[in-house]
Structure formats: structure tokens, C-alpha cells
Motif scaffolding. Structure first.
Motif, short mmCIF file in Angstrom:
data_model
loop_
_atom_site.label_atom_id
_atom_site.label_comp_id
_atom_site.label_asym_id
_atom_site.label_seq_id
_atom_site.Cartn_x
_atom_site.Cartn_y
_atom_site.Cartn_z
N ALA A 30 0.05 10.49 4.82
CA ALA A 30 -0.12 11.58 3.85
C ALA A 30 0.80 11.40 2.66
N GLU A 31 2.04 10.98 2.92
CA GLU A 31 2.99 10.78 1.83
C GLU A 31 2.54 9.69 0.88
N LEU A 32 1.92 8.63 1.43
CA LEU A 32 1.40 7.57 0.57
C LEU A 32 0.34 8.10 -0.39
N GLU A 33 -0.40 9.08 0.07
CA GLU A 33 -1.48 9.63 -0.74
C GLU A 33 -1.06 10.87 -1.51
N GLY A 34 0.22 11.21 -1.44
CA GLY A 34 0.72 12.37 -2.16
C GLY A 34 0.29 13.69 -1.56
N GLY A 94 -1.21 -11.05 -2.00
CA GLY A 94 -1.14 -10.26 -3.23
C GLY A 94 -2.31 -9.33 -3.45
N LEU A 95 -3.24 -9.23 -2.48
CA LEU A 95 -4.41 -8.38 -2.62
C LEU A 95 -4.40 -7.32 -1.52
N ALA A 96 -3.73 -6.21 -1.78
CA ALA A 96 -3.73 -5.10 -0.84
C ALA A 96 -5.06 -4.37 -1.02
N SER A 97 -5.96 -4.60 -0.08
CA SER A 97 -7.34 -4.14 -0.26
C SER A 97 -7.73 -3.05 0.73
N ALA A 98 -8.50 -2.10 0.24
CA ALA A 98 -9.20 -1.15 1.10
C ALA A 98 -10.55 -1.78 1.39
N HIS A 99 -10.71 -2.32 2.60
CA HIS A 99 -11.85 -3.20 2.89
C HIS A 99 -12.79 -2.59 3.91
N LYS A 100 -14.09 -2.82 3.69
CA LYS A 100 -15.12 -2.42 4.64
C LYS A 100 -15.75 -3.68 5.22
N ILE A 101 -15.64 -3.83 6.55
CA ILE A 101 -16.22 -5.00 7.20
C ILE A 101 -17.73 -4.84 7.27
N ARG A 122 -6.11 -3.49 4.31
CA ARG A 122 -5.70 -4.88 4.48
C ARG A 122 -4.55 -5.19 3.53
N GLY A 123 -3.41 -4.61 3.82
CA GLY A 123 -2.23 -4.82 3.00
C GLY A 123 -1.02 -4.20 3.67
N PRO A 124 0.18 -4.40 3.10
CA PRO A 124 1.38 -3.82 3.70
C PRO A 124 1.29 -2.31 3.77
N VAL A 125 1.78 -1.74 4.87
CA VAL A 125 1.71 -0.28 5.04
C VAL A 125 2.62 0.43 4.06
N LEU A 126 3.52 -0.31 3.41
CA LEU A 126 4.40 0.28 2.41
C LEU A 126 3.66 0.57 1.11
N LEU A 127 2.48 -0.03 0.94
CA LEU A 127 1.77 0.05 -0.34
C LEU A 127 0.42 0.73 -0.18
N GLN A 128 0.00 1.40 -1.24
CA GLN A 128 -1.37 1.88 -1.32
C GLN A 128 -2.26 0.69 -1.69
N PRO A 129 -3.49 0.63 -1.17
CA PRO A 129 -4.38 -0.45 -1.57
C PRO A 129 -4.56 -0.49 -3.09
N GLY A 130 -4.54 -1.69 -3.65
CA GLY A 130 -4.68 -1.84 -5.10
C GLY A 130 -6.09 -2.18 -5.53
N ILE A 175 9.76 -9.43 -4.09
CA ILE A 175 10.15 -10.00 -2.80
C ILE A 175 11.15 -9.09 -2.09
N MET A 176 12.15 -8.60 -2.82
CA MET A 176 13.21 -7.80 -2.20
C MET A 176 12.73 -6.41 -1.79
N THR A 177 11.69 -5.91 -2.43
CA THR A 177 11.25 -4.55 -2.14
C THR A 177 10.00 -4.48 -1.27
N ALA A 178 9.34 -5.61 -1.03
CA ALA A 178 8.14 -5.58 -0.18
C ALA A 178 8.26 -6.55 1.00
#
Length: 802
Positions: free
Chosen positions: A240-244, A363-370, A379-387, A664-667
Motif C-alpha cells: 500500500a505504501e508503494l502505491e501511496g 533495468g526493466l521493472a515490469s508489471a507483466h501479464k503471462i 517483475r522487478g525489485p520490491v523496493l520499486l514500483q514497476p516502471g 547501485i547503492m540505493t537498489a
């Protein structure tokens, strides 16, 4: 309808603040479908190891450092030296003024007793009644939560309208089990609680005499008794916090737990009131580490410095010979420590092979549909919102066929498991499954089919695609001298009958395999228009360069090449030789890994373990991880790092403005720290942060695993993932981050990212700067300051002066 917080009295608002603080002291538990490593000390990174040890002793009753005997063995073996201890004594924050080298060494002779958490009301009531109230509470909350949070495993679900607290009130006001066990009138008591979980917390706090000062750790203690349910609630809060957005599951679970203790206090008040008052007073006292906890922190620091010293020697093998000019193959792998073994094996095949380490989501944090699904996977780090967004590219008719097949399979599965038809199913079709049982037992199952090639959202403009491609290549330090074949290898694990399968996949891909990300990037970089745009942006990709996506299967060390993704007309003459190199490298890697795997009979037996449904250790995952190195490959090329280091290619001379260094240091560094500390926590505190025994696991709600039939999900890693049955396979060490870059640039980044800075300031990570000669030269010592890596400690100077 819940009352707005602004209307609550000031005293309750203070409790609300403390409850929200306690909620964030709990680490998240990601569901099994996208299980990723989590730092179990995520809520304590603002404190030192010793202070956290004191806090978790109070609220969790577990030590978070290895036993003294563990360190004593290392000291006797010479792995830890007196110099390491002296250096550690100078570095560890806390009450160390009265410590001396001899005092610390003497302390190794006697281990400390395991801590005991401050008791809850339920535990005090159990003492005087002989009824296992904590067990009953765990059972009843577990029964309700397994249904409430179910993600599709259950055939029948309870109503979840109104939020967890409202749903639980509905359930508990009709659940007679507590009353049968002696908690008279509990159903009516629950029905009489306020519908607002905040007011329920306020009333329980008032009845139990929990002041604001006591609430800080009292709330934390109650949440710890909820185990994986509280942690799953923290996961929902994290998302929820990731999505505000806002989310209150954790604090609603806290209210549920407090209502139980409030009811028990009314029942046993005459017998436990005095003892409970002492507990509340203990919760009011500040959390402060004892001398023994400081000594344990010193021993931990000393062991880590000893390993840094050993690593420093390993990184000086001399620069290996490399052919001049253009390499034949450049192979990019995830920085995952498992790829270090395979990269060494691949580089050994030919001097014209270069390997690259980069975060596995490429480098591609994706919201992916199989294919055949509308479910979106991150499909990306949980620290980041999909780009970006992406989906499997498949003709409409084929997609419909997949969906019909999936629906039929789900219907068949529900028929097998339904309350009535399940009995007829066993009688009528059970014998037909004999063949399947034999095939599974012998590991003869077929391989999974390859997913259709993924594609980025067509709405992403050409300029945006060129920008993405440039950013990724720059971050990889791959902007010139491209090989004819650039292999982009994601990674994943092929295992059978393993609920924790996703934990063996790519942590940078949200607990999924990295094939989708590798294929997306290859498709992007093979695009003719993107290549032309990159040329205008200063990155010249030769016309004969082909980007070939692949997946490294970490359980078998086989590599799947997605040749069908390569555009038609592109020369593929070098693929045959590449396959031979990959096959030979896989054999070498399996031979090395097989030496550590229990019961493995040489390299040939390693692939079989992935297909064996009874194998509890198909691979070791990231067990043993202890270092993260961001530097040009020639700094580590030729060094046998035993699959214990995350290797990220980085050349600061190509990094104008140090944007890549900041990334690199933050992700990747933070993701690696989560992995390292999860293995650490699962090893030193398995009762709090470990996944328990695989042999006893039952999946609950598709969320996690129970160790048995009921209770709370077990977080972290199963015991079999860190222990081989006779000894640990993971040495619990905090991660050493080594970066070749100017100290001033790293200091500036830390100053602008306080959350990352506190990881280093409080010792959860070590930061070491590599100089231009490839030597470990400077150590970050906190407060944005550095000291020479091999500088003598204050204690050593004092001894030398004598």
C-alpha cells in the motif's frame, strides 16, 4: 463506519502512533507466489545490533547472534585474531569502556542464557490456570486468518467485508471454542467491543494499564506472538505504501490479539494483576543493551572483519590475460552469488569470453501479464514500483486456448477437493494416478513449456525506449566494444514439490524467474530503430551484434537460449560454439556445487535433485553470501569467491555525475542486504525468523507455510536451506559492500539517502572503498567518515605505546 482519527482523544492518538510504529517494527512476509528475501530487522535498522538484540530479547525471547561457542571455535582455529577483536572493540557502539581484550576472550568461555520475552497476559494466565491460553489464541486466530487472507486455496471463504477486525468480530462472536476451554462469556465480550479497532486498542490498553511509554514494546510483543500473520499484514502495508495508499491490517491484528488478553485479564485479574503490573513497568523502561549483548556485537564485528581480511587477500591474484580487441561473447548474468560460480566456469572456456554482473531485472521493472492470464506480476525489485508494463505476445486464439485449459484444470482441481466429490474421486480415479506417482518418484516429469516472447507496452514511445536502453547499457558499463553475441541471462530454479520455489528465483524480479526481463531487454536492444537512436545518443552498437536472451537454471546449471526471440535475418553463426561453451561451463559449475550438496554423487547427480519431489535441498540458494563487490570485472576475474559474492560490474570513470553509483547503492545493495540478513536471521534466530522444518510444512492460503496443521505461517528460510543436517551451510555474517569509486561520491550519496546511510552507520552493512590498484583501502566508519582499511585500532596503538 470508522470514526475519523481527528475525533479521538489525545491519549488514544498517542496509542495510535505507538501502534503504527510497532506495525513497522515487523518485517513483511511476501506470499509464496512471489516470495522474496526480506531483512527481518527492517524495523530496527535505526538501531545497532546490540540495541536490537536487547529489543528482540524483550519482545521475541530470542538471541540474534551466534553462541559464544561458535566464536570460540573460530578463535581457536585462527580465523579470528586478537587484532580483529581489538578492531571490533573500537568500532562497536555501546557501553564498551570497561571492556578489555582479555575480558572479551574470557567471556567466550561461558555462553549466556537464552533470553526470555516479557510475558503476555495469556502466558501469565496459563501459569496460574494450567490452560495453554497462548496456544489456544494462536489456534483460533490461525483458523480465522487462514480463511480471511486466503488467496484462492480454500474452496469456501468467510466474509471479509469491513476489514480484518470487523471480520474477526463476526467470527469470534460465534466461535465457542474459547468458552469451552474456560474463557466464559468470550463471545459476548467480543460482540461488545467497539467496531473501531483503534477504540478497541484504546479500551484494552486502559483496562490492562498499558501507558504510552509501555506501549512501544508491549504492542511489538503482542504482534510478535502473531508470527507470520502480523508479517503478512506488514506486507499488505508495504504494498500500500508503494502505491501511496493506506492499510491497517497489522494494527487490526494487534487489536484482535489485545482483545484476547483483555478478556483473560478480567478472568484472572485477582491472580495475575501484580505480576502484570511488573511486566508493564518493564515495558516502560528504555531498551538498553547489556554488557553481554555488547560483547556479542563485538564478536560479530570481529568475525566480519576477519572475513574482510581474507577477502582482501583473495582479490589480489594478478590481472588475468585477456585477448586484445573485440570479445566473441559478452554474457550478462544477475549479480546473484550463484552466478559467480557459473561465470568463472564460462570464462575458463575461452579468453575471448567476458562476463558481466548486473541486477537480474535488467533495468526493466515490469508489471507483466503471462500468457493466458490477467494477473499482473511485478517483475522487478520490491523496493520499486514497476516502471513499464509488458505481456506475453501470443495470437488471440492461442491465448483463448490457454485460458480454457486453465479453467478446466481449476474446475477439475475443485472437483477433486470438494467436500463430497473428493470421496468419489478417490474411489473412481485414484488408481489412474499410479503412473503419475511413479514418474514423479523417479523424477521423470517433463520440462515446462517455454512462454511466448514478452513484449513491452506498444504505447511506450520510441524516444522512451531509446532512453531506457541507454540507461540500462550505461548502468551495465557496456557502452562500447560490443561482442558479436551479447548473452542476457536471467535466472530461475526448477524444483518439484517445493512451496518455497519462488524464494530460489530472482530476488530482483520480485521472486519470479528472470527470463521475462532478459527477453524484454534483448528485444528492445535488437530493435533497429532503438539502435539508431542509441547511435545518436553516443552508443554505437555494431550491426552484427545480436542480443540473445537466456535463462540460467540455478538448480541444474543448464542454460536455455531463447533463439526464437532473435529477429529473422540476424546472423546466428556463433550460437553453436556458445552452446558448447555453456554446456562445458555447466559441467564445471555442477561439479563445484555438488561437493557441498548432501548425498550428491558427482556433477551428474545434480540435475536429478531438481526433479526429485522428496529432495529438501535441490540447491543451496544464496547460503554463504557475505560480500557485494561493485567494480570492473578485472578486479575479481581469476579470484575464486566460492559463490559467496554478489558481483556488479561498475566503472566509475564512465559514470558522469555518479548516477549509476547512486542507483547501485540505493537498489542492488539494499536488495542484497535483505538477502544477506534473511539468511543471517534464519540462521541465528530460527524460532523468530526461520521457516521451520520442510518435512512438516503445509501451505496455508497460498500465503506461507505452517509447521504442522495450524497456527501462524513461518517466515524466512526453512532449516534445510541453511543447515545440512550436521552443520550450518551459511556463516551468519553481515554483508561487506566493496565499491571501487571515490569516497567523496559515496559520502554524498549516503548524505542524500538517510535510509541507506543508517544501514551502514548502525553496522547492518559494512562499506569499504577499493582504490585504483584494486586494493581495499578505506573503511566507512559512520557519520559520513572514513578510516584507512588497515589502520591500527585505538586499542592497538595503546598496546604499542606500552
Amino acid at each position: 463506519m470508522h470514526t475519523k482519527l481527528e475525533s479521538y482523544p489525545a491519549a488514544l492518538l498517542e496509542l495510535v502512533f505507538e501502534a503504527n510504529t510497532a506495525a513497522k517494527a515487523i518485517p513483511p512476509l511476501f506470499p509464496l507466489s512471489s516470495n522474496v528475501a526480506v531483512n527481518p530487522f527492517l524495523g530496527q535498522t535505526g538501531e545497532t545490533l546490540a540495541a536490537t538484540a536487547a529489543r528482540l530479547a524483550r519482545v521475541g525471547g530470542a538471541r540474534i547472534t551466534p553462541s559464544r561457542a561458535h566464536w570460540a571455535d573460530k578463535l581457536r582455529a585462527g580465523e579470528i585474531t586478537d587484532t580483529d577483536l581489538l578492531d571490533a572493540m573500537s568500532a562497536v557502539k555501546g557501553d564498551r569502556d570497561t571492556l578489555s581484550l582479555q575480558y572479551v576472550k574470557t567471556a567466550l568461555e561461558n555462553d549466556t542464557a537464552d533470553p526470555k520475552a516479557l510475558p503476555t497476559v495469556a502466558e501469565l494466565a496459563a501459569d496460574v490456570s494450567g490452560v495453554d491460553w497462548p496456544g489456544l489464541i494462536e489456534d483460533r486466530i490461525g483458523v480465522w486468518a487462514a480463511s480471511h487472507f486466503d488467496q484462492g486455496q480454500a474452496l469456501w471463504q468467510q466474509s471479509s467485508t469491513g476489514g480484518p477486525f470487523s471480520a474477526w468480530r463476526e467470527f469470534a462472536s460465534r466461535d465457542l471454542t474459547p468458552e469451552i476451554q474456560g474463557l466464559t462469556g468470550f463471545c459476548a465480550f467480543v460482540a461488545g467491543t467497539n467496531r473501531s479497532h483503534w477504540r478497541a486498542i484504546g479500551r484494552a490498553s486502559d483496562q490492562l494499564g498499558v501507558t504510552t511509554d509501555a506501549a512501544t514494546t508491549a504492542f511489538h510483543r503482542w504482534l510478535m506472538t502473531l508470527g507470520g500473520w502480523a508479517q503478512y499484514g506488514r506486507y499488505l502495508l508495504w504494498q500500500a505504501e508503494l502505491e501511496g495508499a493506506q492499510e491497517s491490517t497489522v494494527t487490526e491484528l494487534l487489536a484482535i490479539r489485545m482483545v484476547f488478553d483483555e478478556a483473560l485479564f478480567h478472568l484472572y485479574e485477582d491472580q495475575i494483576a501484580a505480576r502484570w503490573a511488573e511486566v508493564v513497568a518493564a515495558h516502560q523502561s528504555p531498551v538498553s543493551p547489556s554488557r553481554d549483548l555488547v560483547i556479542d556485537a563485538v564478536l560479530q564485528e570481529a568475525a566480519e572483519r576477519a572475513q574482510q581480511r581474507i577477502l582482501s587477500d583473495r582479490l589480489l591474484p594478478g590481472k588475468p590475460h585477456r585477448a586484445e580487441g573485440r570479445p566473441d561473447v559478452q554474457a550478462a548474468f544477475c549479480i546473484d552469488v550463484r552466478s559467480e560460480v557459473f561465470r568463472r566456469a564460462l570464462e575458463a572456456q575461452d579468453k575471448n569470453i567476458e562476463t558481466i554482473g548486473f541486477a537480474g531485472f535488467f533495468g526493466l521493472a515490469s508489471a507483466h501479464k503471462i500468457a493466458g492470464s490477467d494477473v499482473t506480476e511485478r517483475r522487478g525489485p520490491v523496493l520499486l514500483q514497476p516502471g513499464v508494463t509488458s505481456q506475453a505476445a501470443e495470437p488471440t486464439q492461442a491465448d483463448l486456448g490457454r485460458r480454457y485449459t486453465a479453467r478446466a484444470k481449476r474446475a477439475w482441481g475443485r472437483f477433486k477437493l470438494a467436500a463430497v466429490s473428493s470421496f468419489a474421486f478417490v474411489e473412481a480415479t485414484g488408481p489412474l494416478y499410479a503412473g503419475k506417482l511413479v514418474r514423479d518418484a523417479l523424477g521423470l516429469g517433463g520440462k515446462a513449456t517455454v512462454e511466448p516472447a514478452p513484449e513491452l507496452d506498444p504505447a511506450i514511445s520510441l524516444d522512451a525506449r531509446i532512453g531506457i536502453a541507454k540507461s540500462v547499457l550505461t548502468a551495465m558499463s557496456l557502452t562500447d566494444n560490443f561482442a558479436r553475441i551479447v548473452l542476457l541471462a536471467g535466472h530461475g530454479a526448477d524444483v518439484t514439490n517445493n512451496p518455497h520455489e519462488s524464494a530460489l528465483h530472482c530476488g530482483a524480479c520480485g521472486g519470479h524467474a528472470g527470463d521475462v526481463n532478459a527477453r524484454l531487454l534483448a528485444r528492445l536492444l535488437n530493435d533497429h530503430d532503438v539502435k539508431l537512436g542509441l547511435r545518436d545518443a553516443g552508443i554505437e552498437i555494431p550491426v552484427d551484434t545480436v542480443f540473445l536472451p537466456a535463462m540460467h537454471h540455478t538448480t541444474t546449471d543448464e542454460v536455455t537460449l531463447y533463439e526464437g526471440d532473435v529477429p529473422q535475418g540476424v546472423a546466428t553463426g556463433g550460437f553453436r560454439q556458445l552452446k558448447e561453451w555453456l554446456s562445458a561451463a555447466g559441467s564445471l559449475a555442477r561439479a563445484e556445487r555438488g561437493q557441498r550438496l548432501p548425498r550428491a554423487k558427482g556433477a551428474a547427480s545434480v540435475p536429478q535433485r531438481a526433479r526429485d519431489w522428496a529432495e529438501t535441498r535441490p540447491e543451496w540458494g544464496l547460503a554463504g553470501c557475505r560480500a557485494f563487490i561493485a567494480a570492473p570485472r578485472h578486479r575479481t576475474d581469476g579470484a575464486d569467491l566460492a559463490g559467496q559474492a554478489f558481483l556488479h560490474n561498475y566503472d566509475w570513470r564512465r559514470d558522469d555525475g555518479f548516477g549509476v553509483l547512486e542507483l547501485i547503492m540505493t537498489a542492488p545493495v539494499v536488495v542484497a542486504s535483505w538477502i544477506s540478513l534473511q539468511y543471517y536471521g534464519s540462521t541465528v534466530a530460527p524460532s523468530l525468523f526461520g521457516g521451520g522444518n520442510k518435512l512438516l510444512h503445509n501451505v496455508v492460503g497460498g500465503i506461507g507455510v505452517l509447521e504442522g496443521n495450524n497456527g501462524a505461517p513461518r517466515p524466512g528460510l526453512p532449516w534445510q536451506s541453511v543447515h545440512d543436517g550436521s552443520s550450518f551451510q551459511h556463516d551468519p555474517l553481515r554483508l561487506s559492500v566493496i565499491i571501487e569509486a571515490p569516497r567523496e561520491a559515496m559520502t554524498d550519496i549516503l548524505a542524500r539517502h538517510p535510509g541507506v546511510c543508517e544501514l551502514f552507520d548502525n553496522g547492518w552493512l559494512h562499506l569499504i572503498a577499493m582504490n585504483d590498484e584494486g586494493k581495499l583501502a578505506w573503511r566507512y566508519c559512520g557519520d559520513l567518515k572514513w578510516t584507512p582499511f588497515s589502520a591500527p585500532s585505538d586499542a592497538e596503538r595503546a598496546i604499542a605505546a606500552e
